[in-house]
Motif scaffolding. Structure first.
Motif, PDB file in Angstrom:
ATOM      1  N   UNK A  53      51.848  37.431 -13.358  1.00 47.22           N
ATOM      2  CA  UNK A  53      50.724  36.529 -13.079  1.00 47.22           C
ATOM      3  C   UNK A  53      49.406  37.295 -13.223  1.00 47.22           C
ATOM      4  N   UNK A  54      48.288  36.564 -13.420  1.00 47.79           N
ATOM      5  CA  UNK A  54      47.021  37.238 -13.722  1.00 47.79           C
ATOM      6  C   UNK A  54      46.532  38.201 -12.636  1.00 47.79           C
ATOM      7  N   UNK A  55      45.858  39.234 -13.111  1.00 50.72           N
ATOM      8  CA  UNK A  55      45.199  40.223 -12.254  1.00 50.72           C
ATOM      9  C   UNK A  55      44.071  39.590 -11.460  1.00 50.72           C
ATOM     10  N   UNK A  56      43.417  38.583 -12.059  1.00 49.77           N
ATOM     11  CA  UNK A  56      42.240  37.980 -11.438  1.00 49.77           C
ATOM     12  C   UNK A  56      42.572  36.649 -10.780  1.00 49.77           C
TER      13      UNK A  56
END
Lengths: 490, 490
Positions: free
Chosen positions: B66-69
């Motif tokens: 899943x995204x870092x941000x």
């Protein structure tokens, strides 16, 4: 099952997106340009990681981990490097949120960082700043380190796997006592990538060098492997850079040589990313869905029971138990899809979509006859085969599929390398056929840029095995020392 | 070789730092609070990852990414969650650098993000926002997903491995149709962690529940494993959270049950991090350096040749070749340290510092006698043993070492659980002996806070195997239903 996949001939780009979504590989997230890699897609990436990691270790490398953040000032230290990356960086400026009093969460302006931090787009700078402390003498060299990590490049136009704001990759960063050793390392790692692409991904690649214009920001030489997709566009599948002493000079990394002289260290870096997933998908898949080479397929064999009664099911279960015990021993991954909520036809379509290389269907009549139905994903053919020696048959067939997928891609690629000797011909081939165009080029940045502007084709590489043969540039008519490969590219 | 390690009795905290640095495990980076994990340290972390990952898969989980941000607004959706994390987040506000004209690289103020992004401190919000699209019916449940990732918590006071601004971890996030199933999952994963800690890290742990005050931000119940370090302080080595329907409600994740009713999904999350490296180091190591349990040691056996002439060396090489061929077949990792730049004594000290479980020294006289010298790192003992059956002897000794390290830690831990029945006694034990203190507590947050203020001890957990026995709170004298464990903690 309605697959809802656009055909390649209708809209290649939409076909790709449909496939990535419908086969459960990845999806867009709530954050612009960042993807979610779903379990099925991540399973393929994990196979890639495991195989590459093993090869890195076999060639003497160890893994380490460096910070996600890079102080802004580091970026100014290598001039070419900052030019290449500055416009696409995510910048961390604050380290705290707060409630603004009316229940909204806002950035706390009082908690500003003294020096802004860049989310790494690549790690040369932070790593060479670290290596400074690791190297004193020739005895500390070489440093052969790799890192598996996420990196961020704020791309404006993104596509799942092919170009995303955040992506996963590995980046090798090595330090050497001599130029020769560093060049040798860069070439060695290119060959590791090339072999991985061909033997595992089943994607044939051209090994080459980038022109100065296409080099990595900060490299003296960029080696690359270039693959061809089914729409005739090229895709850079991996790069290995000879960085000379640029980063050692920028970060003042010196060593005492055997002869007692203080010298700057020589460097390489090399990487492949989740972009390989895009290459894998576009090289082999068809309008029915994914086609996965057995060596990367998370599930190599799916077994679907065909039955009407519980008794029939029980008999099939017994057969499958024995078969899968054998497969386990042979390290062949399988799934027994005995869901009772779906019909066999639905299951066939689903596993076809997901690219499982081999499908076995087995029903009561099969049990009586001592047979099963074996269906190949790559050729879309099926045959009735004996249960005797089935596991070995499966193993052999998987090897045949791996080779067939590669040969198919190779023959497509080879039939899409066209030699041209005039700009007219160049444009015609590019327009009507695509693929790589091999031609003479006068070696100037000016010509390279003009051709790109006029045709969108770029020089993919100067193939490593290119003969030195003199000729005339097809664009300017000026003298040329060797042919290069042009193509439109991802 | 001057090891330069402070002794534990002199300064435990400095001993720890010295060890991490001198044994080449990790170092501080140029970015405040972020560490570089060096190859030797990362090798241990990779072993932890491989073993845990296998157990996750055996219990039905798959990996995803899943995204870092995380969009800032997501953080406001679960009230308790944002309270817990808002003050320690790194915030991305811009996506571009530029040259300010005088050669300085500055943040481009024109390239401000529309919505600020948070660098994930944990991924519940972005994941539950994603799960919303994955779940419609009970047939889509359970979702059993894990992610290996880096996370960022902007801690003010950091220590290598134990508390760093960026750290590596795994976070499992599961979705279930019923409360019972979710609770069962949270308990199952706690047991996976506990078994890993005891069987692999050789660190005994207490399985327990956190008090409301110590729970994860957004959880209904937090299970934990608590370990004891040699200085008498506790260390939380892993947590598993039952999240109830909190995140499902915050992100509107509903499913149609078998009965056709629309219901919110039930959730768990669970994680361990590079903090385990700190636990591993502090649980077993001594003033000479690391002591690694064989199951995690990147190098299990080091072989050092003792020779004067090239001829002697050649004979030893021959013996070592045969031995290491056997070790390879038994999957025992080894290093033949035949560097000619260092003396044997230097090598002994270096591998002792790095915690290699077994050291073999072999010289010419050994070859004549058919013996080698076998030295154990854990007991600091050595003996001369026969070359006959050596590989099997090594294998058995490694198993004995693993068990011995565990038993030593267990007996230390068990002798540091003290039952007290008064506050005086509580403070005395805390001051003079440390460790876990078992006592009655009235169940109020107020008492918990006061004790923490006065003594720095916190309630580590309510042990899962605690008897229900009524008593009086040692602080307030009020009724208490069961004993809890207090300790000072990392």
């Amino acid at each position: 099952m309605g697959k809802g996949i656009t055909s390649r001939s209708e809209d290649y780009s939409q076909w790709y997106n449909d496939l990535v979504i419908k086969a459960d590989l990845a999806e867009n997230s709530a954050v612009r340009g960042c993807m979610v890699i779903k379990p099925y897609g991540y399973g393929i990436w994990e196979r890639m990681q495991a195989i590459l990691d093993k090869r890195f270790k076999e060639t003497g490398h160890t893994n380490a981990y460096f910070p996600l953040f890079i102080p802004k000032s580091f970026f100014s230290k290598e001039a070419a490097h900052v030019e290449g990356f500055a416009t696409e960086c995510a910048v961390v400026t604050h380290y705290r949120l707060k409630n603004d009093g009316s229940g909204n969460i806002v950035v706390d302006e009082d908690a500003k960082l003294e020096e802004e931090l860049i989310v790494r787009p690549t790690s040369e700078t932070i790593i060479w700043n670290t290596y400074k402390g690791w190297v004193e003498s020739y005895r500390d060299l070489p440093i052969l380190v790799n890192q598996w990590a996420n990196v961020v490049r704020w791309e404006m136009r993104t596509r799942l796997f092919l170009r995303t704001a955040e992506f996963l990759w590995q980046e090798g960063h090595t330090a050497h006592a001599t130029r020769e050793e560093a060049v040798e390392e860069a070439e060695r790692m290119l060959e590791v990538y090339a072999e991985f692409a061909e033997k595992i991904l089943a994607v044939p690649v051209i090994r080459g060098r980038k022109t100065e214009n296409e080099r990595f920001a900060g490299a003296l030489d960029t080696y690359c492997i270039e693959a061809l997709m089914q729409d005739g566009k090229a895709l850079q599948a991996g790069t290995s850079h000879f960085l000379g002493q640029n980063f050692a000079k920028a970060f003042d990394v010196k060593f005492t040589s055997k002869e007692g002289k203080l010298e700057h260290v020589w460097a390489t870096s090399w990487g492949v990313s989740t972009r390989l997933m895009g290459a894998l998908i576009m090289a082999h898949s068809d309008d029915q869905g994914l086609v996965l080479p057995p060596k990367l397929a998370p599930i190599q064999v799916v077994i679907v029971p065909i039955y009407k009664t519980e008794e029939e099911k029980a008999n099939i279960d017994q057969f499958v138990d024995a078969l899968t015990a054998e497969l386990k021993g042979m390290d062949i991954s399988f799934k027994y899809d005995d869901r009772d909520t779906q019909r066999p036809g639905f299951k066939f379509a689903e596993w076809e979509l997901k690219g499982v290389p081999l499908r076995i269907a087995v029903g009561s009549r099969d049990l009586q006859n001592g047979t099963v139905e074996l269906a190949r994903r790559d050729t879309q053919t099926k045959e009735t085969v004996s249960q005797e020696g089935l596991a070995v048959n499966i193993e052999n067939t998987l090897a045949i599929i791996q080779e067939n997928i590669y040969q198919k891609a190779l023959s497509f690629r080879d039939s899409h390398i066209t030699e041209v000797s005039s700009y007219e011909e160049f444009k015609q081939v590019l327009e009507n056929k695509g693929g790589f165009i091999s031609c003479h080029w006068d070696g100037t940045l000016e010509t390279e840029k003009r051709v790109k502007e006029e045709t969108k084709a770029t020089i993919r590489c100067i193939p490593l095995d290119a003969k030195q043969e003199e000729g005339l540039c097809v664009f300017t008519g000026k003298p040329s020392a060797q042919k290069v490969l042009f193509a439109k590219a991802y």
